[in-house]
Design a protein around this motif. Structure first.
Motif, PDB file in Angstrom:
ATOM      1  N   ALA A   1       0.509  -1.112  -0.053  1.00 54.66           N
ATOM      2  CA  ALA A   1       0.029  -0.552   0.098  1.00 54.66           C
ATOM      3  C   ALA A   1       0.781   1.193  -0.028  1.00 54.66           C
ATOM      4  O   ALA A   1       1.660   1.305   0.502  1.00 54.66           O
ATOM      5  CB  ALA A   1      -1.094  -0.334   1.367  1.00 54.66           C
ATOM      6  N   PRO A   2       0.804   2.685  -0.755  1.00 48.15           N
ATOM      7  CA  PRO A   2       1.020   3.537  -0.572  1.00 48.15           C
ATOM      8  C   PRO A   2       1.359   4.285   0.648  1.00 48.15           C
ATOM      9  O   PRO A   2      -0.199   4.558   1.450  1.00 48.15           O
ATOM     10  CB  PRO A   2       0.196   4.698  -1.787  1.00 48.15           C
ATOM     11  N   VAL A   3       2.479   4.624   1.445  1.00 49.17           N
ATOM     12  CA  VAL A   3       2.080   5.880   2.411  1.00 49.17           C
ATOM     13  C   VAL A   3       2.715   7.110   2.107  1.00 49.17           C
ATOM     14  O   VAL A   3       3.714   6.931   1.256  1.00 49.17           O
ATOM     15  CB  VAL A   3       2.989   4.744   3.165  1.00 49.17           C
ATOM     16  N   TYR A   4       2.587   8.026   2.636  1.00 48.73           N
ATOM     17  CA  TYR A   4       2.688   9.300   2.660  1.00 48.73           C
ATOM     18  C   TYR A   4       2.853   9.900   4.104  1.00 48.73           C
ATOM     19  O   TYR A   4       1.966   9.847   5.069  1.00 48.73           O
ATOM     20  CB  TYR A   4       1.607   9.784   1.997  1.00 48.73           C
ATOM     21  N   LEU A   5       3.832  10.399   4.585  1.00 45.31           N
ATOM     22  CA  LEU A   5       4.113  10.994   5.550  1.00 45.31           C
ATOM     23  C   LEU A   5       3.387  12.388   5.364  1.00 45.31           C
ATOM     24  O   LEU A   5       3.701  13.330   4.798  1.00 45.31           O
ATOM     25  CB  LEU A   5       5.993  11.025   6.097  1.00 45.31           C
ATOM     26  N   VAL A   6       2.451  13.180   6.844  1.00 44.26           N
ATOM     27  CA  VAL A   6       1.736  13.966   6.310  1.00 44.26           C
ATOM     28  C   VAL A   6       2.143  15.416   7.611  1.00 44.26           C
ATOM     29  O   VAL A   6       1.937  16.042   7.704  1.00 44.26           O
ATOM     30  CB  VAL A   6       0.671  14.425   6.622  1.00 44.26           C
TER      31      VAL A   6
ATOM     32  N   ASP B   1      -3.059   4.122   1.543  1.00 45.76           N
ATOM     33  CA  ASP B   1      -3.978   4.578   0.807  1.00 45.76           C
ATOM     34  C   ASP B   1      -4.540   2.850   0.149  1.00 45.76           C
ATOM     35  O   ASP B   1      -3.734   1.680  -0.548  1.00 45.76           O
ATOM     36  CB  ASP B   1      -3.141   4.942  -0.464  1.00 45.76           C
ATOM     37  N   PHE B   2      -5.691   2.341   1.207  1.00 39.75           N
ATOM     38  CA  PHE B   2      -6.239   0.895   0.593  1.00 39.75           C
ATOM     39  C   PHE B   2      -7.160   1.140  -0.205  1.00 39.75           C
ATOM     40  O   PHE B   2      -8.045  -0.164  -0.866  1.00 39.75           O
ATOM     41  CB  PHE B   2      -7.009   0.326   1.871  1.00 39.75           C
ATOM     42  N   SER B   3      -6.441   1.973  -1.595  1.00 41.36           N
ATOM     43  CA  SER B   3      -8.190   2.355  -2.662  1.00 41.36           C
ATOM     44  C   SER B   3      -8.257   1.171  -3.694  1.00 41.36           C
ATOM     45  O   SER B   3      -9.008   0.528  -3.928  1.00 41.36           O
ATOM     46  CB  SER B   3      -7.512   3.486  -3.090  1.00 41.36           C
ATOM     47  N   ASN B   4      -6.703   0.244  -3.800  1.00 40.53           N
ATOM     48  CA  ASN B   4      -6.507  -0.335  -4.865  1.00 40.53           C
ATOM     49  C   ASN B   4      -6.496  -1.663  -4.440  1.00 40.53           C
ATOM     50  O   ASN B   4      -5.875  -2.715  -4.664  1.00 40.53           O
ATOM     51  CB  ASN B   4      -5.170  -0.268  -5.830  1.00 40.53           C
TER      52      ASN B   4
ATOM     53  N   SER C   1      13.022  -1.125  -4.570  1.00 39.95           N
ATOM     54  CA  SER C   1      12.988  -1.686  -6.232  1.00 39.95           C
ATOM     55  C   SER C   1      12.292  -2.933  -6.078  1.00 39.95           C
ATOM     56  O   SER C   1      11.629  -3.178  -7.066  1.00 39.95           O
ATOM     57  CB  SER C   1      14.571  -2.057  -6.853  1.00 39.95           C
ATOM     58  N   GLY C   2      11.762  -3.734  -5.172  1.00 35.83           N
ATOM     59  CA  GLY C   2      12.127  -5.067  -4.955  1.00 35.83           C
ATOM     60  C   GLY C   2       9.791  -5.029  -4.745  1.00 35.83           C
ATOM     61  O   GLY C   2       8.859  -6.001  -4.729  1.00 35.83           O
ATOM     62  N   GLY C   3      10.020  -3.918  -4.852  1.00 37.43           N
ATOM     63  CA  GLY C   3       7.854  -3.381  -4.421  1.00 37.43           C
ATOM     64  C   GLY C   3       8.225  -3.216  -3.387  1.00 37.43           C
ATOM     65  O   GLY C   3       8.184  -3.857  -2.414  1.00 37.43           O
ATOM     66  N   GLY C   4       6.186  -3.255  -2.833  1.00 33.04           N
ATOM     67  CA  GLY C   4       5.536  -3.048  -1.536  1.00 33.04           C
ATOM     68  C   GLY C   4       6.138  -1.329  -0.938  1.00 33.04           C
ATOM     69  O   GLY C   4       7.091  -0.970  -2.004  1.00 33.04           O
ATOM     70  N   SER C   5       5.566  -1.269  -0.021  1.00 31.53           N
ATOM     71  CA  SER C   5       5.511   0.018   0.098  1.00 31.53           C
ATOM     72  C   SER C   5       7.641   0.077   1.082  1.00 31.53           C
ATOM     73  O   SER C   5       7.636  -0.582   1.368  1.00 31.53           O
ATOM     74  CB  SER C   5       4.908   0.753   1.809  1.00 31.53           C
ATOM     75  N   ALA C   6       7.546   1.271   0.797  1.00 34.34           N
ATOM     76  CA  ALA C   6       8.837   1.708   1.917  1.00 34.34           C
ATOM     77  C   ALA C   6       8.550   1.410   3.275  1.00 34.34           C
ATOM     78  O   ALA C   6       7.562   1.726   3.896  1.00 34.34           O
ATOM     79  CB  ALA C   6       9.253   2.681   1.812  1.00 34.34           C
TER      80      ALA C   6
END
Length: 715
Positions: A364-369, A406-409, A386-391
């Motif tokens: 899942a994409p992660v954004y720091l706010v 973001d759980f949208s997908n 590079s191997g995929g997945g979130s940081a």
């Protein structure tokens, strides 16, 4: 306590079994539970606010509250029996210490007693009066507040420098001595406690410093403060709530027992809101959730278990490290959370004693706010490996991370929150599980953090934060630095030839909590032993070296009152610097007080303080009493991490590195003045020169044994 009474308490508690090699000084014979024996992801995450069954406490509507510390029981482990845990082993509720919140005027219950506490939500500019009441029961049934169970499960070591309400004289045995046999007993008297609002800009009297503790029966620490004349066992604090909005938390901070009181459950979130200055459009309502992550151990009856893992001859119950084998989130072990395929805002808190985490949210994409108590100008995307997945998102003890996931997908999928950071002894890769529904009940109206609009404040701050650095490791042009300090964090292990250390202490600048007990600090600061005395309004560069060669080791540095910005980090030749630092003790170039008996010139002298004159600038022009760092630096500077893009109150000092932070004693909202500072000007709405604050390592077991120092703001 008679044997008959103790036996009755044990039977009532349902305790059985014995593990004398690990239970240490606890008063209840118990067997440790294997943290992997019961089912994971079987318990729903306790949630406060619109997404849960317990509303957050609205301090705007209830600005006068009473918060009571009590012992209670709540389900923490999955309920029922698990064959892998042993025949006859089943779990009920766990006894914990918790905060309960009511309206002081009406008595209305606003937040039932819970570990962690029900979240308090304050409004910027609306002051809050909090009446704290200590009703924690002692294990001793002869005490007015006893009998309780939690104190008997925890190793209250009387030999460290601690509150010592009964004045036993056991604290801090002299160098070379061992504690008497009477001191090798678990303390079961009235429990000292205080409350620190972590990240707050507030008067020192209400900061909850370590000496401000109070007990249920009216005993008080030397720096106890209250508004007016409060009842015994009570302290009244006033929070101005004038600072910029963000995620704060409150927790116990009593001298020498913080680790025990926090481990028992005394912690909770404190949100400060301000719609006029906050970014707009972030997920809210049911899509905004706080998560306090802590590691714990349990016994086979499902009760808290805190072993003595590394005892010493002088401190038989205190341990410098604890790593649990159970991840507890909001007071539930390895929980799960049902979410919709939408964006969610998560307030993450690392409330553990020692353990750091690197959180990974699957793919899942992660954004720091934001981090700690402030917002970034705009969301910062964590770059996927590079191997995929979130940081991975690293969060050390005491730190908070304000993120959007973001759980949208991921409709219909399950995403596990994992921890990729290795522990020193005990690994904890599993944290909790997110179960994403097949569809959303309503459209997602939150802003897209990938496309913030700074002009409108949509997914961005309407007014950019004050920047003292360029984010790449450099001081921003026009920033005036009033003073530079170079200080040392050091783990001192004392051995006498046997396998068990004689003593272990964790030092800030080789100085005890009371600087008057460290000869070099007492020599330079004879009035009170306080060595860090920044001017109100000033900006200082603090360069902090953790003198260790242990890979991966770190000390999260926390400064009360003032927020700071991480400038950079840089590798230092720690082994060579340590050797030369040791040689500086008793050197001819110092006008220090003589070395005490047992210390020799040219060799490390524990507790002495820094080896050189604190107030005499070294070759780098820095105060602090240490040889200059510059001749030992290696390689290029390292810029702050993405999570350090804004104001901080806690940041990691890594082994063998210099941590550089810019600390400013003004509200974080104060703008920069080119080539000037506010030194000598008080921009707070209160006088910060009254009383003292502290700075310390937020590994809580370390701050409980000397890794903490008071500092005083001056005019």
């Amino acid at each position: 306590m008679t044997i008959a009474i103790l036996s009755l308490i044990l039977l009532a508690h349902g305790c059985h079994g014995d593990d004398s090699s690990n239970t240490g000084p606890t008063l209840i014979a118990r067997t440790k539970l294997d943290g992997n024996c019961f089912a994971k992801f079987a318990t729903s995450l306790p949630v406060f606010g619109p997404a849960g069954s317990i509303p957050r406490v609205d301090l705007g509507a209830h600005p006068n509250i009473t918060v009571t510390m009590v012992e209670t029981a709540q389900p923490v482990l999955p309920q029922g029996a698990f064959a892998k845990c042993g025949a006859g082993v089943s779990f009920g509720s766990t006894r914990v210490w918790a905060y309960q919140t009511v309206d002081s005027g009406t008595g209305e219950l606003l937040g039932p007693a819970h570990w962690p506490a029900v979240t308090l939500v304050a409004q910027r500019g609306v002051a809050v009066r909090a009446t704290y009441v200590n009703k924690l029961p002692s294990f001793d049934p002869d005490r007015p507040t006893g009998p309780g169970m939690v104190q008997g499960e925890l190793p209250f070591d009387q030999t460290v420098h601690w509150a010592d309400p009964l004045k036993t004289g056991c604290a801090m045995p002299m160098s070379g001595s061992k504690p008497s046999s009477s001191c090798n007993q678990n303390y079961i008297g009235p429990v000292p406690a205080t409350v620190h609002l972590h990240g707050a800009e507030l008067p020192a009297a209400y900061d909850g410093d370590p000496e401000s503790w109070f007990t249920p029966n009216g005993l008080k620490g030397s720096d106890y403060h209250t508004v007016g004349n409060s009842r015994p066992g009570t302290a009244i604090y006033e929070y101005p709530n004038l600072q910029e909005p963000g995620t704060l938390w409150f927790h116990d901070h009593a001298l020498g027992v913080t680790r025990l009181n926090v481990y028992a459950g005394l912690a909770g979130f404190y949100f400060l809101k301000d719609p006029s200055s906050e970014p707009q459009g972030y997920p809210d309502g049911p899509q905004e959730i706080e998560m306090a992550v802590q590691d714990r151990m349990f016994d086979t009856t499902g009760q808290l278990y805190l072993p003595t893992q590394q005892p010493t001859a002088k401190h038989p119950f205190w341990s410098p490290i604890f790593e649990g084998d159970v991840a507890v989130v909001n007071g539930a072990a390895f929980p799960y959370l049902n979410v919709e395929p939408k964006r969610y805002r998560l307030h993450l808190l690392n409330g553990s004693l020692n353990r750091g985490y690197t959180f990974v949210f699957g793919k899942a994409p992660v954004y720091l706010v934001g981090s700690d108590d402030n917002y970034f100008d705009a969301p910062v995307a964590l770059a996927a490996p590079s191997g995929g997945g979130s940081a991975g998102l690293s969060v050390s003890p005491g730190e908070r991370a304000d993120i959007i996931v973001d759980f949208s997908n991921f409709a219909g999928q399950t995403i596990e929150l994992t921890n990729s950071q290795r522990g020193q002894d005990v690994q904890l890769p599993d944290i909790m599980q997110f179960r994403v529904a097949a569809s959303s009940s309503t459209p997602d109206s939150s802003c897209d953090p990938a496309t913030p609009d700074i002009s409108t404040g949509r997914c961005a701050r309407p007014t950019p934060m004050t920047h003292m650095t360029d984010g790449n490791g450099n001081v921003r042009p026009g920033v005036k630095i009033d003073k530079v300090r170079q200080m040392i964090l050091y783990d001192h292990v004392e051995k006498s030839g046997g396998p068990v250390p004689t003593d272990i202490k964790e030092y800030v600048n080789n100085t005890t909590w009371n600087g008057l007990e460290s000869p070099s600090i007492a020599h330079d600061f004879p009035s009170d032993g306080v060595s860090e005395t920044p001017r109100v309004g000033s900006t200082e560069l603090w360069e902090i070296v953790y003198l260790s060669t242990m890979p991966g080791a770190s000390h999260p540095v926390h400064v009360h009152l003032s927020q700071f910005q991480v400038l950079n980090r840089q590798t230092i030749n720690a082994s060579q610097y340590l050797a030369d630092w040791n040689k500086a003790f008793g050197s001819n170039g110092s006008s220090k007080a003589p070395l005490p008996a047992g210390c020799a010139a040219g060799a490390y002298c524990p507790d002495y303080g820094p080896p050189l004159d604190y107030a005499t600038p070294n070759k780098d022009g820095a105060l602090g009493g240490n040889p200059a760092f510059s001749g030992y630096l290696q390689g290029a500077i390292t810029a702050p991490t993405p999570a350090e893009s804004g104001w901080k109150d806690t940041a990691d000092a890594h082994a063998g590195e210099v941590l550089r932070i810019l600390v400013r004693w003004t509200p974080s909202s104060a703008p920069l003045i080119a080539n000037q500072s506010y030194a000598g000007q008080n921009l707070y709405a209160f006088d910060p020169t009254q009383g003292y604050y502290v700075w310390h390592c937020h590994v809580i077991t370390h701050e409980d044994n000397e890794m903490m120092r008071p500092y005083r703001v001056t005019n």
